[in-house]
Design a protein around this motif. Structure first.
Motif, mmCIF file in Angstrom:
data_model
loop_
_atom_site.group_PDB
_atom_site.id
_atom_site.type_symbol
_atom_site.label_atom_id
_atom_site.label_comp_id
_atom_site.label_asym_id
_atom_site.label_seq_id
_atom_site.Cartn_x
_atom_site.Cartn_y
_atom_site.Cartn_z
ATOM 1 N N LYS A 229 106.860 17.885 101.018
ATOM 2 C CA LYS A 229 105.595 18.605 101.190
ATOM 3 C C LYS A 229 105.012 18.340 102.583
ATOM 4 O O LYS A 229 104.518 19.238 103.250
ATOM 5 N N ASP A 230 105.076 17.069 102.997
ATOM 6 C CA ASP A 230 104.566 16.706 104.323
ATOM 7 C C ASP A 230 105.402 17.351 105.425
ATOM 8 O O ASP A 230 104.881 17.769 106.452
ATOM 9 N N LYS B 287 104.383 20.995 105.612
ATOM 10 C CA LYS B 287 103.086 21.113 106.280
ATOM 11 C C LYS B 287 103.268 21.052 107.802
ATOM 12 O O LYS B 287 102.700 21.829 108.552
ATOM 13 N N LYS C 170 102.756 24.112 110.808
ATOM 14 C CA LYS C 170 101.878 23.962 111.975
ATOM 15 C C LYS C 170 102.652 24.009 113.287
ATOM 16 O O LYS C 170 102.069 24.118 114.354
#
Ligand SMILES: [Zn+2]
Ligand SMILES: [Zn+2]
Length: 151
Positions: free
Chosen positions: A96-97, A100, A104
């Motif tokens: 998930k990180d 993310k 970005k």
């Protein structure tokens, strides 16, 4: 290799500007081999040393333990491809990180989307020190680092 901090050289870190890092930054002190790993957090940006990209998988492994301590869980090292096919390695707590981060940073991709390295389990060690070193400890550590590198 040290089971606890994944390095076979107990004085390899800090890699750069050792004295400055040991004197000014909070260190994770491996209770098994005594290696100091920078676990300082840049409060302005909210990032730790282990959040930065690493040039090689081997260097990323040197910082993996600090990520696990902060996340209180296993963390993975992922291979990231950037502009001009430049490869770097980044540590994330989980997928998930990673996702993310990729959302970005549109110029970066992770071909594998799974860790190239992850430890089997995270075992907290209550004997680990997380603190700044005293001046005499900095001096001793730097001397040991010098001695080990001259072999
Ligand atoms: Zn540092
Ligand atoms: Zn160790």
């Amino acid at each position: 290799m040290c089971n606890e901090c994944y390095s076979d050289n107990p004085r390899i870190t800090p890699l750069l500007k050792g004295e400055q890092c040991l004197k000014n930054h909070t260190q994770y002190i491996c209770p098994t081999c005594g290696r100091c790993i920078c676990i300082d957090r840049d409060d302005k940006r909210g990032v730790y040393r282990w959040n930065f990209p690493f040039k090689t998988l081997e260097i990323a492994k040197l910082y993996l333990r600090t990520a696990e301590v902060v996340c209180n869980d296993v963390c993975g090292i992922y291979e990231i491809t950037g502009k001009n096919n430049r490869i770097s390695y980044k540590i994330f707590h989980d997928k998930k990180d990673l996702e993310k981060y990729l959302s970005k940073n549109k110029d970066k991709i992770c071909k594998q989307m799974s860790p190239v390295y992850i430890s089997k389990q995270y075992i907290e060690n209550p004997n680990a020190g997380i603190r700044k070193l005293r001046d005499d400890e900095v001096k001793k550590y730097l001397q040991e680092q010098k001695d080990l590198c001259e072999i």
